[in-house]
Design an enzyme around this catalytic site. Structure first.
Site, PDB file in Angstrom:
ATOM      1  N   CYS A   1      36.432  54.801  -4.711  1.00 62.75           N
ATOM      2  CA  CYS A   1      37.945  54.770  -5.003  1.00 62.75           C
ATOM      3  C   CYS A   1      38.549  53.919  -4.214  1.00 62.75           C
ATOM      4  O   CYS A   1      38.980  54.272  -2.876  1.00 62.75           O
ATOM      5  CB  CYS A   1      38.119  56.116  -4.942  1.00 62.75           C
ATOM      6  SG  CYS A   1      39.952  56.359  -5.218  1.00 62.75           S
TER       7      CYS A   1
ATOM      8  N   CYS B   1      41.701  55.504  -2.645  1.00 64.51           N
ATOM      9  CA  CYS B   1      41.465  56.720  -1.619  1.00 64.51           C
ATOM     10  C   CYS B   1      40.976  55.908  -0.324  1.00 64.51           C
ATOM     11  O   CYS B   1      41.453  56.393   0.684  1.00 64.51           O
ATOM     12  CB  CYS B   1      40.057  57.305  -1.835  1.00 64.51           C
ATOM     13  SG  CYS B   1      40.258  58.202  -3.454  1.00 64.51           S
TER      14      CYS B   1
END
Lengths: 310, 101
Positions: B29, B32
């Site tokens: 991700c 993230c």
């Protein structure tokens, strides 16, 4: 106050904004980049960028961290604060951020030139509780969040290529995929539609609009209505919204001319309707919104700003 | 930063006194990865807040029980109870503002 005067203030630290910063500092200008979230922009959600020349398979995060470091090492200042307003103050534009309070110098910067590089954000369904349920069943990125819906029913809303790609991706993950689209035909590529038709767990819900999100704490369903005003509730755990993007230009509507879609009007020279204010990247009126064109805009806008300062 | 797992979550978060910030994330991700240094800096600056990182791929049970369906997802706990939640990339200031809630 003197230290808060900049030759160039760039609003937005995505590819367009950071490239503009690189070009402006290399022309010996004092440059500030203001960013409301993290640097990187939209591309950070892309795991492998396949079409950026010279860097095959680079990740959005690696590329943008590298561009950020480059801008910083060359001397651009970068602050994390959301810009709320840009005002005409004669010789300067004053750029007001979320930190501004009346009577203080905090959160107010003066710019000889401004480069708008705020990009775009996902278009919302505009239904009640949408914000509250975002992250609780509503998602705007299938490849980011699709994994949470393994063997669960989901709906994709939209009719363009993003919606079709999302649906194809989800068909291999979710137990059932409804594609909700307000028209009878798709704007997206026909071969994607054909491919979706071969998937047993995909159901087309056409000529239907979304009318209600069902669920209090998390999504439990989606109510849709067809042309004959018949309502139907789709039982789903996730709703993937792919109804396009909107430029993040709301705060500039009194400063520069926007087109009917909200994009900042400017030609390839990146000049807006206002002298000394330039625009770069996805929020500009243009035909192709890609990483390379964002970067290209950044270079052009910064060079034009530097010329203007002479 | 502490790695949160289904084995230590109860002790590190639910039974912990005071403030704990849980960062639900995944390796694949991008947002993230962008938030990670922001969360780490926050932990350095706020020594009174314990920061716990939960990898949602390794800890599916945990992310399910907190109904995490978008990452990055930051959940602030006070004395074991959820008091604030933010999803997506946010600025250091917005992260600090979670403490006001």
């Amino acid at each position: 106050m003197q230290d808060k005067i900049y030759d160039v203030i760039v609003i937005g630290a995505g590819m367009a904004g950071l490239t503009a910063a690189i070009y402006a500092v290399r022309a010996n200008k004092k440059v500030l980049v203001l960013e409301g979230k993290t640097h990187g922009g939209q591309i950070i959600t892309t795991f492998h960028i396949a079409n950026y020349p010279g860097l095959p398979k680079v990740s959005g995060v690696d590329l943008m961290n590298s561009v950020y470091n480059q801008a910083k090492e060359l001397g651009a200042e970068i602050e994390y604060a959301e810009v709320m307003k840009v005002k005409d103050e004669g010789e300067f534009e004053s750029v007001i951020t979320e930190d501004f309070e009346d009577g203080s110098d905090e959160g107010k910067y003066l710019a000889r030139t401004v480069i708008i590089a705020t990009g775009s954000s996902e278009r919302k369904l505009e239904l009640e509780n949408e914000e509250k349920l975002t992250g609780r069943g509503i998602s705007y990125c299938a490849t980011c969040d699709g994994g949470f819906y393994k063997d669960k029913p989901v709906a994709v809303v939209g009719g363009g290529n993003t919606a079709l790609y999302d649906a194809l991706y989800l068909a291999d993950v979710a137990s059932k995929v409804y594609i909700v689209h307000r028209r009878n035909e798709f704007r997206g590529n026909a071969f994607l539609v054909d491919k979706l038709k071969t998937k047993e767990n995909v159901e087309f819900v056409l000529e239907s609009v979304t009318t209600k999100l069902i669920g209090e704490k998390k999504i439990e369903g989606l109510e849709v209505e067809n042309l004959s005003h018949e309502k139907r509730t789709l039982t789903v755990d996730g709703i993937f919204v792919a109804v396009g993007r909107v430029p993040a230009t709301e705060i500039f509507k009194d400063l520069v001319e926007l087109d009917e879609g909200g994009y900042v009007k400017a030609g390839e020279d990146c000049h807006t309707s206002r002298e000394g204010v330039f625009v770069a990247g996805d929020c500009r009126v243009k035909s192709l919104r890609q990483l390379v064109t964002a970067s290209s805009d950044g270079a052009v806008a910064a060079t034009e700003a530097v010329h203007y300062l002479k | 930063m502490i790695e949160g797992t289904s084995d230590n979550f109860e002790n590190e978060v639910l039974k912990a006194e005071g403030l704990v910030l849980v960062d639900f994330n995944a390796d694949w991700c991008g947002p993230c990865q962008m938030m990670k240094p922001v969360v780490e800096a926050f932990g350095e600056e706020h020594k009174d807040v314990k920061v716990v990182s939960v990898n949602i791929d390794d800890e599916e049970e945990l992310s399910d029980s907190y109904e995490v369906s978008t990452i990055p997802c930051l959940v602030l706990f006070k004395d074991g109870k959820e008091v604030a939640r933010e999803i997506g990339v946010i600025s250091p200031k917005k992260l600090a503002k979670m403490l006001e809630k």
